[in-house]
Scaffold this motif. Sequence first.
Motif, PDB file in Angstrom:
ATOM      1  N   THR A  81       0.803  -1.299  -0.055  1.00 15.63           N
ATOM      2  CA  THR A  81       0.130  -0.028   0.115  1.00 15.63           C
ATOM      3  C   THR A  81       0.744   1.191  -0.141  1.00 15.63           C
ATOM      4  N   ASP A  82       0.844   2.158  -0.766  1.00 10.90           N
ATOM      5  CA  ASP A  82       1.330   3.556  -1.012  1.00 10.90           C
ATOM      6  C   ASP A  82       2.820   3.021  -1.224  1.00 10.90           C
ATOM      7  N   GLY A  83       3.276   2.097  -1.933  1.00  6.87           N
ATOM      8  CA  GLY A  83       4.665   1.542  -2.135  1.00  6.87           C
ATOM      9  C   GLY A  83       5.315   0.975  -1.078  1.00  6.87           C
ATOM     10  N   ALA A  84       4.548   0.560   0.021  1.00  9.65           N
ATOM     11  CA  ALA A  84       5.179  -0.095   1.277  1.00  9.65           C
ATOM     12  C   ALA A  84       4.626  -1.245   1.566  1.00  9.65           C
ATOM     13  N   TRP A  85       5.357  -2.423   1.619  1.00  8.85           N
ATOM     14  CA  TRP A  85       5.106  -3.837   1.817  1.00  8.85           C
ATOM     15  C   TRP A  85       4.742  -3.869   3.331  1.00  8.85           C
ATOM     16  N   ARG A  86       3.796  -4.457   3.762  1.00  7.42           N
ATOM     17  CA  ARG A  86       3.592  -4.908   5.204  1.00  7.42           C
ATOM     18  C   ARG A  86       3.124  -6.694   5.067  1.00  7.42           C
ATOM     19  N   GLU A  87       3.422  -6.986   6.027  1.00  6.11           N
ATOM     20  CA  GLU A  87       3.196  -8.686   6.069  1.00  6.11           C
ATOM     21  C   GLU A  87       1.742  -8.854   6.830  1.00  6.11           C
ATOM     22  N   VAL A  88       1.012  -9.894   6.119  1.00  2.00           N
ATOM     23  CA  VAL A  88      -0.206 -10.147   6.764  1.00  2.00           C
ATOM     24  C   VAL A  88      -0.244 -11.603   7.103  1.00  2.00           C
ATOM     25  N   GLY A  89      -0.900 -12.002   7.960  1.00  2.00           N
ATOM     26  CA  GLY A  89      -0.913 -13.558   8.357  1.00  2.00           C
ATOM     27  C   GLY A  89       0.364 -13.710   8.933  1.00  2.00           C
ATOM     28  N   THR A  90       0.430 -15.086   9.181  1.00  2.00           N
ATOM     29  CA  THR A  90       1.584 -15.594   9.960  1.00  2.00           C
ATOM     30  C   THR A  90       2.387 -16.533   8.926  1.00  2.00           C
ATOM     31  N   ALA A  91       3.635 -16.632   9.294  1.00  2.00           N
ATOM     32  CA  ALA A  91       4.787 -17.427   8.510  1.00  2.00           C
ATOM     33  C   ALA A  91       4.370 -18.893   8.615  1.00  2.00           C
ATOM     34  N   GLN A  92       4.567 -19.538   7.520  1.00  2.00           N
ATOM     35  CA  GLN A  92       4.148 -21.236   7.581  1.00  2.00           C
ATOM     36  C   GLN A  92       5.191 -21.856   6.942  1.00  2.00           C
ATOM     37  N   PRO A  93       5.323 -23.302   7.331  1.00  2.00           N
ATOM     38  CA  PRO A  93       6.405 -24.041   6.785  1.00  2.00           C
ATOM     39  C   PRO A  93       5.734 -24.702   5.333  1.00  2.00           C
ATOM     40  N   VAL A  94       6.670 -24.809   4.620  1.00  2.00           N
ATOM     41  CA  VAL A  94       6.523 -25.391   3.020  1.00  2.00           C
ATOM     42  C   VAL A  94       7.502 -26.112   2.753  1.00  2.00           C
ATOM     43  N   THR A  95       7.348 -27.064   1.835  1.00  2.00           N
ATOM     44  CA  THR A  95       8.378 -27.824   1.248  1.00  2.00           C
ATOM     45  C   THR A  95       8.706 -27.576  -0.195  1.00  2.00           C
ATOM     46  N   VAL A  96       9.934 -27.619  -0.910  1.00  2.00           N
ATOM     47  CA  VAL A  96      10.049 -27.270  -2.264  1.00  2.00           C
ATOM     48  C   VAL A  96      10.709 -28.516  -2.660  1.00  2.00           C
ATOM     49  N   GLY A  97      11.166 -28.286  -3.980  1.00  2.00           N
ATOM     50  CA  GLY A  97      11.708 -29.648  -4.708  1.00  2.00           C
ATOM     51  C   GLY A  97      12.826 -30.250  -3.791  1.00  2.00           C
ATOM     52  N   ARG A  98      12.895 -31.578  -4.114  1.00  2.00           N
ATOM     53  CA  ARG A  98      13.767 -32.537  -3.019  1.00  2.00           C
ATOM     54  C   ARG A  98      15.287 -32.287  -3.427  1.00  2.00           C
ATOM     55  N   SER A  99      15.415 -31.490  -4.598  1.00  2.00           N
ATOM     56  CA  SER A  99      16.838 -31.230  -4.718  1.00  2.00           C
ATOM     57  C   SER A  99      17.192 -29.715  -4.377  1.00  2.00           C
ATOM     58  N   GLY A 100      16.319 -28.932  -4.062  1.00  2.00           N
ATOM     59  CA  GLY A 100      16.369 -27.590  -3.569  1.00  2.00           C
ATOM     60  C   GLY A 100      15.665 -26.658  -4.632  1.00  2.00           C
ATOM     61  N   SER A 101      16.447 -25.776  -5.175  1.00  2.00           N
ATOM     62  CA  SER A 101      15.780 -24.645  -5.848  1.00  2.00           C
ATOM     63  C   SER A 101      16.793 -24.277  -7.075  1.00  2.00           C
ATOM     64  N   ALA A 102      16.423 -23.688  -7.984  1.00  2.00           N
ATOM     65  CA  ALA A 102      17.443 -23.089  -9.174  1.00  2.00           C
ATOM     66  C   ALA A 102      16.707 -21.915  -9.929  1.00  2.00           C
ATOM     67  N   TRP A 103      17.423 -20.915 -10.283  1.00  2.00           N
ATOM     68  CA  TRP A 103      16.906 -19.890 -11.089  1.00  2.00           C
ATOM     69  C   TRP A 103      16.042 -20.457 -12.254  1.00  2.00           C
ATOM     70  N   GLY A 104      14.732 -19.991 -12.175  1.00  2.00           N
ATOM     71  CA  GLY A 104      13.759 -20.045 -13.422  1.00  2.00           C
ATOM     72  C   GLY A 104      13.446 -19.078 -14.023  1.00  2.00           C
ATOM     73  N   LEU A 105      12.582 -19.299 -15.180  1.00  2.00           N
ATOM     74  CA  LEU A 105      11.948 -18.334 -16.105  1.00  2.00           C
ATOM     75  C   LEU A 105      10.780 -17.580 -15.578  1.00  2.00           C
ATOM     76  N   GLY A 106      10.805 -16.223 -15.253  1.00  2.00           N
ATOM     77  CA  GLY A 106       9.664 -15.800 -14.633  1.00  2.00           C
ATOM     78  C   GLY A 106       9.781 -14.168 -14.989  1.00  2.00           C
ATOM     79  N   LEU A 107       9.443 -13.309 -14.096  1.00  2.00           N
ATOM     80  CA  LEU A 107       9.310 -12.011 -14.401  1.00  2.00           C
ATOM     81  C   LEU A 107      10.662 -11.260 -14.067  1.00  2.00           C
TER      82      LEU A 107
END
Length: 245
Positions: free
Chosen positions: A46-72
């Motif tokens: 809002t008005d150029g400033a980020w604020r956190e909403v909700g609470t942090a939660q655990p997730v899992t990702v790839g079994r081998s980790g992560s690597a740069w993808g193709l996005g924005l």
Amino acid sequence: MLALAGCAHRAPPSADSDWKQARQAVVVVTPDWNANHGTLRTYERTDGAWREVGTAQPVTVGRSGSAWGLGLHPGGLPGPTKEEGDGRSPAGVFGIGEAFGYAEKASTSLPYAAMQASHYCMDVSGSPLYNRIVDADTVGADAVAGSTEPMRLDLRKPGDQRYRLGFVIEHNPQARPNAGSCIFAHLWKQPGEATAGCTAMADPTMDRLLAWLRPEQHPVFVLMPDAQYRSLRAEWKLPALDGQP
């Protein structure tokens, strides 16, 4: 046909040019490139400033980790690069696409597609349907031959609820061969179990995301190891994490 992303090639963006309109961000930070788990946080701008909403939660990702993808985000960054079948989740900044699931409807403002037994995501590099969710009843059985991503997992493995609810992370919108495909946020099979390259989470976390995300807010999905996020956060105008400068 449910397209994972547009087909047009885009010029490499600079800084936050391709997500400056984003007003919602789902941010996943992992300990390092090879970690298969991370923490998910959500932010509103809002008005150029980020604020956190909700609470942090655990997730899992790839079994081998992560690597740069193709996005924005810009390309050519130091670190591993996502490839088809490498077991890594794409890192970077990505648009959020359609939601999907087993039920006819879902409690979300995102466009939603109900999956049937005939729906597949094409992970066969070289296919004209690569990186697309398609209906075999529409495109023909031969067109989905070789796909290892049926979208109704529960009909092939009784009780498998991973794709009961999820949404598309718009990695590799140009469907570049061998660059990785069928990247989703979805439910985890069991807590702590890594994925083949998606981001998995508990049911309540997914429920909250789907209820909160609004297409008109141009939401983005961000995933990076902590060191890379810390290094790029200010330049890319991403949310500050707890304790980050």
